[in-house]
Design a protein around this motif. Sequence first.
Motif, PDB file in Angstrom:
ATOM      1  N   LEU A 246       0.815  -1.216   0.000  1.00 24.06           N
ATOM      2  CA  LEU A 246       0.000   0.000   0.000  1.00 24.06           C
ATOM      3  C   LEU A 246       0.849   1.267   0.000  1.00 24.06           C
ATOM      4  N   LEU A 247       2.026   1.178   0.602  1.00 22.15           N
ATOM      5  CA  LEU A 247       2.910   2.345   0.683  1.00 22.15           C
ATOM      6  C   LEU A 247       3.770   2.520  -0.561  1.00 22.15           C
ATOM      7  N   ALA A 248       3.770   1.535  -1.453  1.00 15.16           N
ATOM      8  CA  ALA A 248       4.631   1.556  -2.635  1.00 15.16           C
ATOM      9  C   ALA A 248       4.052   2.468  -3.718  1.00 15.16           C
ATOM     10  N   VAL A 252       0.017   3.678  -4.922  1.00 22.90           N
ATOM     11  CA  VAL A 252      -0.417   5.079  -4.881  1.00 22.90           C
ATOM     12  C   VAL A 252      -0.993   5.476  -6.236  1.00 22.90           C
ATOM     13  N   GLU A 253      -0.261   5.146  -7.303  1.00 22.97           N
ATOM     14  CA  GLU A 253      -0.709   5.472  -8.659  1.00 22.97           C
ATOM     15  C   GLU A 253      -1.955   4.680  -9.040  1.00 22.97           C
ATOM     16  N   GLY A 254      -1.936   3.376  -8.777  1.00 21.32           N
ATOM     17  CA  GLY A 254      -3.044   2.523  -9.197  1.00 21.32           C
ATOM     18  C   GLY A 254      -4.355   2.874  -8.521  1.00 21.32           C
ATOM     19  N   GLY A 260      -9.823   8.057  -9.774  1.00 24.32           N
ATOM     20  CA  GLY A 260      -9.958   9.145 -10.744  1.00 24.32           C
ATOM     21  C   GLY A 260     -10.503   8.700 -12.078  1.00 24.32           C
ATOM     22  N   LYS A 261     -10.856   7.414 -12.187  1.00 20.76           N
ATOM     23  CA  LYS A 261     -11.432   6.836 -13.414  1.00 20.76           C
ATOM     24  C   LYS A 261     -10.533   7.066 -14.630  1.00 20.76           C
ATOM     25  N   TRP A 266       2.295   3.200 -14.659  1.00 22.21           N
ATOM     26  CA  TRP A 266       3.168   2.665 -13.622  1.00 22.21           C
ATOM     27  C   TRP A 266       4.490   3.414 -13.598  1.00 22.21           C
ATOM     28  N   PRO A 267       4.936   3.842 -12.424  1.00 22.79           N
ATOM     29  CA  PRO A 267       6.201   4.566 -12.321  1.00 22.79           C
ATOM     30  C   PRO A 267       7.361   3.724 -12.838  1.00 22.79           C
TER      31      PRO A 267
END
Length: 268
Positions: A246-248, A252-254, A260-261, A266-267
Amino acid sequence: MTENIDATAPILLATADHITTLTLNRPASRNALSLSMIAAFSDALDVVARQGEETRVVILQAEGPAFCAGHDLKELTAHRDDPDRGEAFFEETMRACSALMRKIVGLYKPVIAAVDEIATAAGCQLVASCDLAVAGPRARFCTPGVDIGLFCSTPAVALSRNVAPKHAMEMLLTGALVDAETALRIGLVNRVSADGARTGARALAALIAQKSPQAISFGKETFYEQSGRTLAEAYQIAGAVMVENLLAPDAVEGIGAFLGKRKPVWPA
């Protein structure tokens, strides 16, 4: 795209679209796991590990009439003339092969076996050691050591972690060939591709390659670490990993993309 320059290498490596294909390339010996073949295979996995996110999924396939015929019996027999009747060489071979199988499991990228041919003994072990497996219609699998006075004890380790004990024992005790549909039914392979294993494996790999590389890495490691533990231990392990995940950055992005639909990016 990256690939081997030497087309005669025992393991061919090619990477494109975040998918790396490793091809067993000793068809004359039916891709038997000689000590040199094991070493080349292990080195190829090290290359894949160093590629980072350039590789998100690995496909393992083979050239020739066999996916892998298991250990090189000619090489093993040649060492019976050693002063110790081959004991030291046999031990070295089993250690190296076991380390290779563990390296496949320990690689934090999914490995898909694409089997269009026969996989016997340690070759069947190789299929069972991969995270996923796709068979072509003509694929066959067996652990026929009992036919030559050598029980497939090390292949049994991987086999028994894939299929139910009675199915595993039947294969080990009879040495009988298992066809692709039977392998699917008992859980040795994930699917049988009418278009051939390579096509089916590529489609499966492409689907996985779109997913979060970090999540896949967390997931594969945790899947094997919690397996076989008590329920309490398994949840303790998995819960701790969920927090770390969860902290990765990928989570955060996913999660942000989901809320945000929009499609996640992916970073790197």
